[in-house]
Design a protein around this motif. Structure first.
Motif, PDB file in Angstrom:
ATOM      1  N   TYR A 128       0.835  -1.195   0.000  1.00  0.00           N
ATOM      2  CA  TYR A 128       0.000   0.000   0.000  1.00  0.00           C
ATOM      3  C   TYR A 128       0.874   1.250   0.000  1.00  0.00           C
ATOM      4  O   TYR A 128       2.041   1.213   0.420  1.00  0.00           O
ATOM      5  N   ASP A 129       0.282   2.355  -0.450  1.00  0.00           N
ATOM      6  CA  ASP A 129       0.874   3.672  -0.259  1.00  0.00           C
ATOM      7  C   ASP A 129       0.308   4.337   0.997  1.00  0.00           C
ATOM      8  O   ASP A 129       1.020   4.995   1.739  1.00  0.00           O
ATOM      9  N   LYS A 130      -1.000   4.136   1.185  1.00  0.00           N
ATOM     10  CA  LYS A 130      -1.671   4.624   2.383  1.00  0.00           C
ATOM     11  C   LYS A 130      -2.516   3.486   2.958  1.00  0.00           C
ATOM     12  O   LYS A 130      -3.192   2.759   2.212  1.00  0.00           O
ATOM     13  N   LEU A 131      -2.482   3.366   4.282  1.00  0.00           N
ATOM     14  CA  LEU A 131      -3.244   2.325   4.969  1.00  0.00           C
ATOM     15  C   LEU A 131      -4.237   2.993   5.914  1.00  0.00           C
ATOM     16  O   LEU A 131      -3.889   3.928   6.642  1.00  0.00           O
ATOM     17  N   VAL A 132      -5.487   2.489   5.925  1.00  0.00           N
ATOM     18  CA  VAL A 132      -6.498   2.966   6.861  1.00  0.00           C
ATOM     19  C   VAL A 132      -6.899   1.796   7.756  1.00  0.00           C
ATOM     20  O   VAL A 132      -7.404   0.774   7.270  1.00  0.00           O
TER      21      VAL A 132
END
Length: 481
Positions: free
Chosen positions: A104-108
């Motif tokens: 991922y580039d961004k994880l939520v």
């Protein structure tokens, strides 16, 4: 941009929708270990009691809806490991047992919470049930049909609602809690006394101040709940003890409270700038104290999830914090609270005072009127509002929302006393109940200040008298012959 979202109940669903709207070009993948998303667990008791006939109404989104937004929703997929340094995930399909890596580039992180399950004898007996998700709801309903005596352990909102639902189904219900009052986290004694009276009036037994030590069974099925003070027969037990954040996957990688709740800033960013988090997995800023606290509520979750999506790439919208505002309907009583109880304020070391008002909810010349019980908790020195509770057979619960805004804006009892509210005899008095409570608190504060001034004056006079006595010459002593 490649985005991974772990968990898709309230916070996850809100985050995904916000991300898709903000970043339509992004590749969004959701990993959810259940076979459904967006389940309103607050409706479990309504479904158990038969108020909600069709459980499909307890869902407000679906994988198909998210797919139309361009989201790849991987149902029945469990994330086994997260490496925030490498930005990778290890995932297993619960259908095929296949494992694979993703990046991922961004994880939520919206992994939510899970019920507290005590490690005690008999906990794995048949008909000892948890109460959290849709699967639990179906299990409780399936097993309740043959049950005659039901024990609900935990007298918070969920436990109270289930006790009422089982009572409506004609079951013999025992409600247990190690606290000496029901709903003690949300309400002070004046309100819990009324709730306990209502429960007793409907035949629900309460076993309060009792700590469960074990479960005993017969032929592998639960038959008895044993506490430190007695025994209670039950052929169905539902655990509603509380929840803990589901954050084991990032333990040691992200900052969190002692209970595992992730710490996030006002833009939902964790201690890793490429990992955002929201919902029951997180701590929240509790506005009455200004401190981080663990308050798992669906309302917090949807707000935080939406903000995680809005602030994914850059900070745009700040989180405003929470007052922990909540409400419950118990038989014909409508109860709501916001902010701190008097007991909570004292436990937090605040110099707090409270005023309680009992008043009809509209003028006496109207054909009918119900008594309203309203309590304000405020900071003694400044008058700043800290919390409030309201109870009535009339539905006055929206007053808690109004008072939540007042607490959020750091209003005082004087502000509340004179703020503008409408008057119409069908609904209220010329002096609104909230105005009346503010006026009563201001009167209480004025009396306290007068007493303090009088005590200070008396103290000053005593000190002056002592000083004068010390300054007066003493008669000389004559030597004895």
């Amino acid at each position: 941009m490649k985005i991974a979202v772990i968990g898709c109940t309230h916070a996850g669903t809100a985050a995904v929708k916000a991300i898709a709207a903000e970043h339509p070009e992004a590749r969004i993948t959701v990993y959810e270990r259940n076979d459904n998303i967006s389940f309103l667990s607050c409706g479990i008791a309504l479904h158990v009691g038969g108020v909600v006939k069709d459980p499909e109404g307890l869902f407000y989104s679906s994988p198909e809806q998210l797919a139309r937004l361009g989201v790849d929703t991987r149902m029945r997929h469990e994330v086994l490991r997260i490496d925030t340094a490498a930005k990778t995930l290890r995932v297993r399909s619960l259908e095929t047992n296949e494992e694979f890596e993703d990046s991922y580039d961004k994880l939520v992180v919206t992994t939510g919470s899970w019920p507290v399950v005590p490690d005690m004898e008999g906990i794995r007996l048949d008909n000892v049930q948890l109460c959290k998700n849709f699967f639990h709801a179906k299990e409780i309903i399936a097993r309740a049909g043959a049950a005659r005596k039901v024990a609900v352990i935990g007298a918070g909102y969920i436990g109270i609602e289930l006790a009422e639902a089982f009572s409506d189904l004609g079951k013999e219900v025992t409600l247990l809690d190690n606290m000496d009052r029901v709903m003690a986290k949300y309400l002070d004694a004046e309100f819990t006394d009324a709730a306990e009276e209502a429960l007793a009036g409907r035949g629900i037994r309460t076993a309060l101040g009792e700590r469960v030590s074990r479960f005993e069974g017969r032929d592998g099925r639960v038959a008895k709940v044993v506490t430190d003070k007695g025994e209670h027969e039950a052929d169905l037990v539902v655990l509603c003890i509380g929840f803990r954040p589901g954050t084991e996957l990032v333990k040691g990688q992200l900052d969190m409270l002692d209970n595992g709740a992730l710490l996030v800033d006002e833009y939902m960013r964790t201690s890793d700038p490429d990992v955002l988090a929201a919902g029951d997995s997180c701590a929240v800023r509790y506005n009455p104290t200004g401190q981080q606290a663990y308050i798992p509520l669906a309302t917090n979750a949807v707000r935080m999830g939406t903000l995680a999506g809005r602030n994914l790439v850059e900070p745009k919208v700040k989180y405003r914090g929470t007052q922990g505002t909540s409400a419950i309907k118990l038989f014909d009583l409508n109860i709501a609270s916001t902010g701190m109880t008097e007991a909570a304020a004292e436990a937090a070391g605040l110099d707090a005072a409270a005023v309680t008002l009992r008043e009809s909810h509209r003028p006496d010349f109207m054909p009918d009127a119900e008594e309203a019980l309203l309590k304000l908790v405020y900071e003694r020195g400044t008058g700043r509002l800290l919390g409030a509770q309201i109870l009535s057979r009339a539905d006055l619960t929206q007053a808690a929302n109004t008072l939540s805004v007042c607490i959020h804006n750091r209003m005082t009892t004087e502000d509340l006393a004179y703020v503008d509210f409408f008057f119409q005899p069908h609904y209220n008095h010329p002096w609104n109940l909230l105005n009346q409570a503010g006026l009563a608190a201001e009167k209480q504060r004025a009396e306290a200040l007068r007493r303090q001034a009088a005590e200070e004056q008396a103290g000053a006079e005593q000190a002056a008298a002592k000083e004068q006595a010390a300054a007066e010459p003493k008669p000389e002593r004559r030597a004895s012959a």
